[in-house]
Design a protein around this motif. Structure first.
Motif, mmCIF file in Angstrom:
data_model
loop_
_atom_site.group_PDB
_atom_site.id
_atom_site.type_symbol
_atom_site.label_atom_id
_atom_site.label_comp_id
_atom_site.label_asym_id
_atom_site.label_seq_id
_atom_site.Cartn_x
_atom_site.Cartn_y
_atom_site.Cartn_z
ATOM 1 N N VAL A 133 47.856 0.783 4.704
ATOM 2 C CA VAL A 133 46.421 0.706 4.890
ATOM 3 C C VAL A 133 45.691 1.664 3.956
ATOM 4 N N GLN A 134 46.158 2.906 3.837
ATOM 5 C CA GLN A 134 45.460 3.876 3.000
ATOM 6 C C GLN A 134 45.477 3.471 1.540
ATOM 7 N N ASN A 135 46.540 2.877 1.071
ATOM 8 C CA ASN A 135 46.632 2.533 -0.345
ATOM 9 C C ASN A 135 45.792 1.333 -0.709
ATOM 10 N N VAL A 136 45.314 0.591 0.282
ATOM 11 C CA VAL A 136 44.587 -0.635 -0.022
ATOM 12 C C VAL A 136 43.083 -0.467 0.057
ATOM 13 N N VAL A 137 42.575 0.179 1.075
ATOM 14 C CA VAL A 137 41.167 0.032 1.370
ATOM 15 C C VAL A 137 40.298 1.241 1.069
ATOM 16 N N ALA A 138 40.852 2.389 0.819
ATOM 17 C CA ALA A 138 40.028 3.581 0.629
ATOM 18 C C ALA A 138 39.613 3.721 -0.830
ATOM 19 N N GLN A 139 38.338 3.416 -1.132
ATOM 20 C CA GLN A 139 37.863 3.454 -2.518
ATOM 21 C C GLN A 139 37.460 4.878 -2.887
ATOM 22 N N ASP A 140 38.437 5.726 -3.123
ATOM 23 C CA ASP A 140 38.145 7.125 -3.377
ATOM 24 C C ASP A 140 38.731 7.603 -4.689
ATOM 25 N N ALA A 141 39.139 6.693 -5.563
ATOM 26 C CA ALA A 141 39.717 7.082 -6.844
ATOM 27 C C ALA A 141 39.109 6.268 -7.987
ATOM 28 N N HIS A 142 37.869 5.786 -7.791
ATOM 29 C CA HIS A 142 37.182 4.969 -8.793
ATOM 30 C C HIS A 142 35.841 5.604 -9.133
ATOM 31 N N TYR A 143 35.410 5.432 -10.379
ATOM 32 C CA TYR A 143 34.187 6.075 -10.848
ATOM 33 C C TYR A 143 33.053 5.092 -11.139
ATOM 34 N N TRP A 144 33.351 3.801 -11.322
ATOM 35 C CA TRP A 144 32.326 2.827 -11.662
ATOM 36 C C TRP A 144 32.057 1.854 -10.520
ATOM 37 N N THR A 145 32.338 2.261 -9.288
ATOM 38 C CA THR A 145 32.154 1.356 -8.157
ATOM 39 C C THR A 145 30.680 1.119 -7.851
ATOM 40 N N GLU A 146 29.823 2.114 -8.088
ATOM 41 C CA GLU A 146 28.400 1.993 -7.778
ATOM 42 C C GLU A 146 27.579 1.818 -9.055
ATOM 43 N N GLN A 147 26.405 1.171 -8.892
ATOM 44 C CA GLN A 147 25.445 1.014 -9.983
ATOM 45 C C GLN A 147 24.072 1.451 -9.481
ATOM 46 N N TYR A 148 23.212 1.882 -10.422
ATOM 47 C CA TYR A 148 21.947 2.488 -10.019
ATOM 48 C C TYR A 148 20.785 1.943 -10.845
ATOM 49 N N GLY A 149 19.713 1.561 -10.145
ATOM 50 C CA GLY A 149 18.563 0.974 -10.805
ATOM 51 C C GLY A 149 18.643 -0.540 -10.745
ATOM 52 N N THR A 150 17.510 -1.195 -10.613
ATOM 53 C CA THR A 150 17.493 -2.636 -10.401
ATOM 54 C C THR A 150 18.131 -3.413 -11.551
ATOM 55 N N LYS A 151 17.741 -3.097 -12.779
ATOM 56 C CA LYS A 151 18.327 -3.799 -13.924
ATOM 57 C C LYS A 151 19.768 -3.358 -14.169
ATOM 58 N N SER A 152 20.018 -2.081 -13.998
ATOM 59 C CA SER A 152 21.358 -1.553 -14.265
ATOM 60 C C SER A 152 22.400 -2.134 -13.314
ATOM 61 N N MET A 153 22.015 -2.443 -12.074
ATOM 62 C CA MET A 153 22.964 -3.044 -11.139
ATOM 63 C C MET A 153 23.433 -4.398 -11.636
ATOM 64 N N LEU A 154 22.504 -5.187 -12.180
ATOM 65 C CA LEU A 154 22.867 -6.514 -12.672
ATOM 66 C C LEU A 154 23.651 -6.441 -13.972
ATOM 67 N N LEU A 155 23.610 -5.293 -14.666
ATOM 68 C CA LEU A 155 24.329 -5.126 -15.929
ATOM 69 C C LEU A 155 25.627 -4.335 -15.758
ATOM 70 N N SER A 156 26.054 -4.095 -14.525
ATOM 71 C CA SER A 156 27.380 -3.552 -14.204
ATOM 72 C C SER A 156 27.740 -2.295 -14.997
ATOM 73 N N ASN A 157 26.825 -1.329 -15.039
ATOM 74 C CA ASN A 157 27.094 -0.030 -15.669
ATOM 75 C C ASN A 157 27.235 -0.076 -17.192
ATOM 76 N N SER A 158 26.801 -1.145 -17.832
ATOM 77 C CA SER A 158 26.947 -1.254 -19.288
ATOM 78 C C SER A 158 25.729 -0.721 -20.031
ATOM 79 N N VAL A 159 24.978 0.225 -19.447
ATOM 80 C CA VAL A 159 23.656 0.586 -19.967
ATOM 81 C C VAL A 159 23.538 2.054 -20.394
ATOM 82 N N VAL A 160 24.646 2.711 -20.709
ATOM 83 C CA VAL A 160 24.585 4.130 -21.087
ATOM 84 C C VAL A 160 23.660 4.349 -22.281
ATOM 85 N N GLY A 161 23.678 3.449 -23.244
ATOM 86 C CA GLY A 161 22.833 3.602 -24.423
ATOM 87 C C GLY A 161 21.563 2.793 -24.394
ATOM 88 N N SER A 162 21.347 1.983 -23.340
ATOM 89 C CA SER A 162 20.229 1.042 -23.362
ATOM 90 C C SER A 162 19.525 0.908 -22.027
#
Length: 472
Positions: free
Chosen positions: A15-44
């Protein structure tokens, strides 16, 4: 009962190895447009998600807005195909609100050439509550005489939540180049509970019981910084951001251990109990460097970004003082440790202006796990050692949606999907009506995890800009 304690440990690892999302860095997105662009907006990045992705972009965004992206709903599904035996699936579904960003801009009169913003965001969140049970009558435990009533329950609760609160500053150094810094106060809460209860009532009417409980929780407050540069041309923007490790300000937690077993037949009943609080907690995070660019192509913009996260050496987040088992006289102590691999993520996205009022978005990004391979919730080599980050599967993210340019605001409608799929060895066959005894199984269990997010975001211009939109 020793055999069944082994089953419980193995099931916990599953169970612990499957469901605990605690070792990922790009799981969340921020901002209305940035969410739809899946974190591809560092330069734009072109909305107030810039406070997270690249604060230098604030100096180049012409019309910053007050952003509310709290209307995000999430549906998560986890399916363990044949997880507890042939044709015995373990399933978990959850629907509710998703993490959000609230951000806005402000001015300081004596610094007219500088831009400022504030932000409140959820950086990490995971809330797992998983349980499974078995209740049968038969010759379940071979060491007990005849047949017996057997019941067993395993429960796992794991929560991780980290909130960031900060301010950003940006200044244009020239028409093309700007610099920016975001300072965040971080507040992290993490807890875990693993509890198992087994009971057997055999023909000789001597009740056998086994109970084991391990839990910990801690809070940590810290500071970190994001330093960014942005370069802008007529048909291209590019940027780079460096994120520092979390500088711990304060952290403490508690640990609890319980182990009770009757074991009448072997005359070796066990009673061990220990609770400790006020323990020092130190959670470490990596350095990261992100680069990205946006290129105007046809009627839209093509976005590309990547980010490297450094490895985090093994360290002890929290450790209890040694204690002595009341019935065994054995000295033990608990440890919560962590160690992370380096990770390289990338994302691409494209938005196109369908007309003056409608824009369409589509994107994809990776979300690789930093968890160490073959690390588990309980380290089998050491007693009472727990691993802080355990979800080892890589995640793929897809996003799509539209933004409507209304007279009073920009309205975002869209959806994102994250998914992971892989196979592991099936750890256990629980006893059932057709099996007289539970057994360790060498077959595989297919793990399917998915998360849908449905977005209704609103970007409201500041008053003067709203007046311009409404022609007031």
């Amino acid at each position: 009962m020793r055999k069944f304690s082994l089953f419980i440990i193995i099931m916990t690892l599953l169970v612990q190895n499957v469901v605990a999302q605690d070792a990922h860095y790009w799981t969340e997105q921020y901002g209305t447009k940035s969410m739809l662009l899946s974190n591809s907006v560092v330069g734009s990045v072109s909305d107030l998600g810039a406070v997270f992705y690249n604060p230098a972009r604030l100096g180049q965004i012409e019309k910053p807005a007050f952003v509310i992206s709290a209307k995000v709903y999430q549906l998560s599904n986890t399916n363990f195909e044949n997880g507890a035996g042939d044709d015995i699936d373990l399933k978990k579904s959850k629907f509710g609100g998703a993490p959000s960003l609230v951000a806005g801009t402000f001015k300081i009169k004596w610094l007219p050439e500088h831009k400022f913003a504030y932000a409140f965001l959820t950086r990490y969140t995971s809330d797992i509550n998983f349980s499974t049970r078995s209740q049968v009558y038969g010759d379940v435990i071979e060491s007990l005489p005849g047949e017996e009533y057997f019941s067993g329950r395993i429960e796992l609760n794991k929560k991780v939540k980290e909130e960031w609160m900060g301010v950003s500053w940006s200044k244009s150094l020239s028409e093309k180049l700007s610099i920016g810094v975001s300072t965040f106060i971080t507040a992290r809460e993490q807890s875990s509970l693993i509890e198992s209860n087994l009971q057997a009532y055999p023909e000789d009417e001597r009740l056998e019981m086994f109970t084991q409980k391990n839990s910990y929780s801690y809070d940590q407050f810290g500071l970190l910084w994001k330093i960014g540069l942005s370069y802008q041309l007529k048909r291209m923007t590019a940027g780079i951001t460096v994120t520092t490790p979390n500088l711990r300000l304060f952290g403490e937690g508690d640990m609890q251990y319980e182990y009770f077993s009757t074991a009448y037949e072997s005359n070796s009943s066990v009673y061990e109990l220990d609770t400790q609080d006020g323990l020092e907690a130190i959670h470490k995070t990596p350095w990261s460097v992100a680069v990205g660019a946006g290129f105007k192509i046809l009627k839209g913009t093509f976005h590309v970004s990547s980010e490297y996260f450094s490895a985090v050496d093994r360290h002890t987040i929290m450790q209890s003082e040694p204690f002595t088992g009341q019935s065994t006289g054995e000295e033990k102590y608990g440890q919560l440790v962590n160690r992370l691999n380096s990770v390289f993520n990338f994302g691409v996205g494209y938005n196109i202006n369908v007309n003056e009022k409608v824009g369409a978005y589509v994107s994809y990004s990776t979300d690789f796990s930093a968890a160490i391979p073959n690390s588990y919730g309980i380290d089998p080599r050491e007693d009472l050692v727990y691993i802080g980050s355990t979800f080892r599967s890589d995640i793929s993210h897809f996003g799509a949606g539209v933004i409507l340019d209304l007279s009073w605001a920009d309205l975002t409608l869209g959806a994102t999907n994250a998914s992971a799929k892989y196979a592991i060895k099936r750890p256990i066959d629980f006893p059932n009506d057709d099996a007289s005894v539970a057994s360790v199984d060498e077959q595989e269990s297919q793990i399917d995890w998915s998360r849908w997010r449905f977005i209704v975001g609103i970007s409201v211009p500041l008053f003067k800009q709203m007046a311009d939109k409404l022609n007031l």
